[in-house]
Design a protein around this motif. Structure first.
Motif, PDB file in Angstrom:
ATOM      1  N   VAL A 234      -7.879 -21.610 -37.532  1.00 14.85           N
ATOM      2  CA  VAL A 234      -7.435 -21.556 -38.821  1.00 14.85           C
ATOM      3  C   VAL A 234      -8.370 -21.050 -39.717  1.00 14.85           C
ATOM      4  O   VAL A 234      -9.537 -21.464 -39.790  1.00 14.85           O
ATOM      5  CB  VAL A 234      -7.062 -23.012 -39.391  1.00 14.85           C
ATOM      6  CG1 VAL A 234      -6.605 -23.101 -40.839  1.00 14.85           C
ATOM      7  CG2 VAL A 234      -5.894 -23.638 -38.654  1.00 14.85           C
ATOM      8  N   PRO A 235      -8.131 -19.936 -40.474  1.00  9.14           N
ATOM      9  CA  PRO A 235      -9.207 -19.367 -41.538  1.00  9.14           C
ATOM     10  C   PRO A 235      -9.638 -20.400 -42.453  1.00  9.14           C
ATOM     11  O   PRO A 235      -8.610 -21.187 -43.164  1.00  9.14           O
ATOM     12  CB  PRO A 235      -8.428 -17.921 -41.923  1.00  9.14           C
ATOM     13  CG  PRO A 235      -7.007 -18.184 -41.626  1.00  9.14           C
ATOM     14  CD  PRO A 235      -6.874 -19.202 -40.540  1.00  9.14           C
ATOM     15  N   MET A 236     -10.732 -20.336 -42.918  1.00  6.24           N
ATOM     16  CA  MET A 236     -11.270 -21.313 -43.791  1.00  6.24           C
ATOM     17  C   MET A 236     -12.348 -20.380 -44.854  1.00  6.24           C
ATOM     18  O   MET A 236     -12.924 -19.239 -44.392  1.00  6.24           O
ATOM     19  CB  MET A 236     -12.220 -22.485 -43.249  1.00  6.24           C
ATOM     20  CG  MET A 236     -11.426 -23.486 -42.459  1.00  6.24           C
ATOM     21  SD  MET A 236     -10.246 -24.481 -43.404  1.00  6.24           S
ATOM     22  CE  MET A 236     -11.507 -25.412 -44.182  1.00  6.24           C
ATOM     23  N   PRO A 237     -12.502 -20.793 -45.922  1.00  4.69           N
ATOM     24  CA  PRO A 237     -13.131 -20.322 -46.991  1.00  4.69           C
ATOM     25  C   PRO A 237     -14.603 -20.312 -46.679  1.00  4.69           C
ATOM     26  O   PRO A 237     -15.108 -21.157 -45.950  1.00  4.69           O
ATOM     27  CB  PRO A 237     -13.106 -20.842 -48.331  1.00  4.69           C
ATOM     28  CG  PRO A 237     -12.554 -21.953 -48.067  1.00  4.69           C
ATOM     29  CD  PRO A 237     -11.678 -21.956 -46.632  1.00  4.69           C
TER      30      PRO A 237
ATOM     31  N   TYR B  67      -9.289 -18.040 -51.507  1.00  2.00           N
ATOM     32  CA  TYR B  67      -8.622 -18.850 -50.388  1.00  2.00           C
ATOM     33  C   TYR B  67      -7.494 -19.404 -51.090  1.00  2.00           C
ATOM     34  O   TYR B  67      -6.269 -19.507 -50.719  1.00  2.00           O
ATOM     35  CB  TYR B  67      -9.463 -19.693 -49.853  1.00  2.00           C
ATOM     36  CG  TYR B  67      -8.948 -20.407 -48.714  1.00  2.00           C
ATOM     37  CD1 TYR B  67      -8.777 -19.742 -47.460  1.00  2.00           C
ATOM     38  CD2 TYR B  67      -8.600 -21.951 -48.715  1.00  2.00           C
ATOM     39  CE1 TYR B  67      -8.257 -20.588 -46.368  1.00  2.00           C
ATOM     40  CE2 TYR B  67      -8.270 -22.613 -47.551  1.00  2.00           C
ATOM     41  CZ  TYR B  67      -8.123 -21.977 -46.348  1.00  2.00           C
ATOM     42  OH  TYR B  67      -7.547 -22.572 -45.325  1.00  2.00           O
TER      43      TYR B  67
ATOM     44  N   GLU C  38      -3.282 -16.188 -45.438  1.00  2.00           N
ATOM     45  CA  GLU C  38      -4.747 -15.808 -45.556  1.00  2.00           C
ATOM     46  C   GLU C  38      -4.885 -14.621 -45.165  1.00  2.00           C
ATOM     47  O   GLU C  38      -4.936 -14.505 -43.635  1.00  2.00           O
ATOM     48  CB  GLU C  38      -5.510 -17.080 -45.127  1.00  2.00           C
ATOM     49  CG  GLU C  38      -7.013 -16.850 -45.183  1.00  2.00           C
ATOM     50  CD  GLU C  38      -7.376 -16.713 -46.827  1.00  2.00           C
ATOM     51  OE1 GLU C  38      -6.714 -17.268 -47.741  1.00  2.00           O
ATOM     52  OE2 GLU C  38      -8.546 -16.076 -47.072  1.00  2.00           O
TER      53      GLU C  38
ATOM     54  N   VAL D 246      -4.300 -14.016 -49.140  1.00  2.00           N
ATOM     55  CA  VAL D 246      -2.923 -14.259 -49.889  1.00  2.00           C
ATOM     56  C   VAL D 246      -2.855 -12.902 -50.475  1.00  2.00           C
ATOM     57  O   VAL D 246      -3.575 -12.012 -51.242  1.00  2.00           O
ATOM     58  CB  VAL D 246      -3.392 -15.244 -51.111  1.00  2.00           C
ATOM     59  CG1 VAL D 246      -1.968 -15.435 -52.020  1.00  2.00           C
ATOM     60  CG2 VAL D 246      -3.879 -16.656 -50.601  1.00  2.00           C
TER      61      VAL D 246
ATOM     62  N   LYS E  60      -4.467 -26.616 -47.924  1.00  2.00           N
ATOM     63  CA  LYS E  60      -4.220 -25.125 -47.344  1.00  2.00           C
ATOM     64  C   LYS E  60      -4.406 -25.066 -45.846  1.00  2.00           C
ATOM     65  O   LYS E  60      -3.844 -24.651 -45.018  1.00  2.00           O
ATOM     66  CB  LYS E  60      -4.980 -24.124 -48.220  1.00  2.00           C
ATOM     67  CG  LYS E  60      -4.665 -22.582 -47.529  1.00  2.00           C
ATOM     68  CD  LYS E  60      -4.792 -21.411 -48.380  1.00  2.00           C
ATOM     69  CE  LYS E  60      -4.503 -20.157 -47.526  1.00  2.00           C
ATOM     70  NZ  LYS E  60      -4.570 -18.955 -48.388  1.00  2.00           N
TER      71      LYS E  60
ATOM     72  N   LEU F  28      -1.994 -24.367 -43.131  1.00  2.00           N
ATOM     73  CA  LEU F  28      -2.043 -23.011 -41.908  1.00  2.00           C
ATOM     74  C   LEU F  28      -2.279 -23.711 -40.562  1.00  2.00           C
ATOM     75  O   LEU F  28      -1.863 -22.989 -39.928  1.00  2.00           O
ATOM     76  CB  LEU F  28      -3.369 -22.382 -42.539  1.00  2.00           C
ATOM     77  CG  LEU F  28      -3.496 -21.323 -43.557  1.00  2.00           C
ATOM     78  CD1 LEU F  28      -4.776 -20.802 -43.835  1.00  2.00           C
ATOM     79  CD2 LEU F  28      -2.276 -20.237 -43.478  1.00  2.00           C
TER      80      LEU F  28
ATOM     81  N   TYR G 181      -0.274 -22.182 -37.422  1.00  2.00           N
ATOM     82  CA  TYR G 181      -1.108 -21.918 -36.243  1.00  2.00           C
ATOM     83  C   TYR G 181      -1.013 -22.679 -35.090  1.00  2.00           C
ATOM     84  O   TYR G 181      -1.605 -22.531 -34.186  1.00  2.00           O
ATOM     85  CB  TYR G 181      -2.546 -21.435 -36.788  1.00  2.00           C
ATOM     86  CG  TYR G 181      -3.101 -20.309 -37.500  1.00  2.00           C
ATOM     87  CD1 TYR G 181      -3.841 -19.192 -37.183  1.00  2.00           C
ATOM     88  CD2 TYR G 181      -2.587 -20.123 -38.751  1.00  2.00           C
ATOM     89  CE1 TYR G 181      -3.942 -18.174 -37.819  1.00  2.00           C
ATOM     90  CE2 TYR G 181      -2.721 -19.163 -39.824  1.00  2.00           C
ATOM     91  CZ  TYR G 181      -3.460 -18.303 -39.102  1.00  2.00           C
ATOM     92  OH  TYR G 181      -3.824 -17.159 -40.015  1.00  2.00           O
TER      93      TYR G 181
ATOM     94  N   ASP H  80      -2.397 -25.456 -34.988  1.00  2.00           N
ATOM     95  CA  ASP H  80      -3.852 -26.017 -34.580  1.00  2.00           C
ATOM     96  C   ASP H  80      -4.106 -27.020 -35.820  1.00  2.00           C
ATOM     97  O   ASP H  80      -4.732 -26.642 -36.829  1.00  2.00           O
ATOM     98  CB  ASP H  80      -4.701 -24.742 -34.769  1.00  2.00           C
ATOM     99  CG  ASP H  80      -6.056 -25.062 -34.501  1.00  2.00           C
ATOM    100  OD1 ASP H  80      -6.504 -26.346 -34.253  1.00  2.00           O
ATOM    101  OD2 ASP H  80      -7.222 -24.063 -34.624  1.00  2.00           O
TER     102      ASP H  80
END
Lengths: 153, 244
Positions: free
Chosen positions: A28-31, A107, B96, B98, B170, B174, B178, B180
């Motif tokens: 999961v992408p994070m800032p 984000y 992401e 956005v 978020k 997400l 995903y 996850d």
């Protein structure tokens, strides 16, 4: 009935398959949240995460309408602690890609207009607010007047 | 993973499956239901493209409602269009980076939240104060409105009164996408908001909310007005005819 049971088994399988195996290497992408200067923020970090926008706008109203100019929740102070230096030792603008405020806001899909007027880097050399105060304010006020003029036209 | 995160995760995968499978099944049923009669509400378009245009006016402008009742149209249309804006604003939780357009409409989405609420309150008032509507209103009619009002109110509360940790929310959504799972923030208002949304997703395919896909299958709206040019004969009627 059999179909419904299958459906639930598939669902549970899905949930278990989604449990993170190792928390660190998550997909999961994070800032990018860099740590600020010092031990802690002006409020506990989880409070800041939720409420910094309230504190800032409240502080702004206090300053602009009542003339209260304290350090607490001052935008200048946020920048002073949260701005990073590059390899050459120069401060990086807080609105640059990957920097503290920017990374998180991109984000969360938030766009700020604050930095059209406010400085995006700490005043180099003088961290003491009482000295830089006047310069900073006259710059801000000039920009405010300019902005007023352009919106009036 | 905490118990609450686990419960919400199961709930959301369940609700999503129900919504997708349920609505697809209903659309299949609607699509294969016979339309024995030629009954477009006239004046009706005489060509297929005219019908497409009519349906677009129907779902974008709510034309028939506008023609029949101006104040109900005002509330109903406001609610539905504001809801689209709010849904679009929520897309930020599912991508992401956005998309630029989604960032652009963020502020609109905030005001739309109020538009949604005003529309819903108007529609709720209609059920209470209009005698002939009250007479035909079943409990589910009120509950459905209350559920969506609850979603709108908790959403606005989180924006204006009791913030939640948007970044953590978020990460959680997400994580669902995903497969996850990330921890869900356990703020009470957020929990009510999300549980109500999941409930809405679950009842969608078994409730009157099906009018959303349903309007496209409404014979009075989707038929071409060409009974003189082309005889309307449904397959099962044709079979009966050939037997005689």
């Amino acid at each position: 009935m059999k179909n419904i049971r299958l459906f639930f088994i598939a669902l549970l399988g899905l949930v278990f398959a989604s449990l993170p195996a190792v928390a660190e290497n998550s997909r999961v992408p994070m800032p990018e949240i860099t740590k600020g200067k010092g031990e802690q923020c002006v409020r506990p970090a989880d409070d800041m995460r939720k409420n910094h926008m309230h504190y800032l706008s409240h502080k702004r109203d206090k300053t602009l309408r009542e003339g209260v100019r304290t350090k607490e929740f001052s935008l200048k102070e946020c920048i002073a602690c949260h701005a990073k230096k590059d390899d050459a030792g120069q401060f990086v603008s807080i609105t640059d890609e990957g920097q503290f405020c920017q990374s998180c806001h991109s984000y969360a899909s938030v766009k700020l207009d604050c930095f059209e007027c406010h400085a995006t880097k700490p005043q180099q050399g003088s961290h003491d607010m009482s000295h830089s105060h006047n310069d900073n304010d006259s710059v801000l006020l000039n920009k405010l007047v300019q902005n007023q003029n352009t919106t009036d036209n | 993973m905490s118990l609450i995160t686990t419960i919400y995760t199961v709930l959301f995968y369940f609700a999503t499956a129900i919504l997708i499978v349920g609505v697809a099944r209903k659309i299949y049923i609607f699509a294969s239901a016979p339309a024995p009669l030629k009954i477009p509400t006239t004046p009706a378009p005489t060509t297929r493209s005219g019908v497409v245009y009519r349906l677009l006016r129907e779902v974008i402008l709510f034309e028939s409602l506008f023609k029949s009742n101006k104040w109900i149209w005002l509330f109903g249309w406001t609610f539905h269009m504001a809801m689209w804006a709010v849904l679009a604003r929520h897309l930020r939780y599912f991508m992401e980076p956005v998309a630029g357009l989604i960032t652009l409409i963020q502020p609109i989405g905030i005001y739309a939240g109020f538009g949604m609420l005003i529309g819903l309150i108007g529609l709720f008032g209609r059920r209470i104060f209009v005698e002939r509507i009250r007479y035909i209103s079943a409990p589910s009619d009120y509950l459905m409105l209350l559920l969506i009002i609850g979603i709108a109110v908790t959403g606005l509360l989180m924006k204006f009164v009791e913030h939640t940790d948007i970044v953590a929310v978020k990460a959680y959504t997400l994580g669902l996408v995903y497969f996850d799972i990330q921890p869900m923030p356990e703020d009470p208002i957020l929990m009510v908001h999300l549980a109500s949304v999941a409930l809405l997703m679950i009842i969608f395919p078994i409730s009157k909310l099906l009018h959303a896909p349903g309007v496209f299958f409404s014979p009075t709206r989707n038929q071409v007005d060409n009974p003189r040019e082309q005889r309307h004969l449904s397959p099962w009627a044709a079979q009966l005819e050939s037997k005689n």
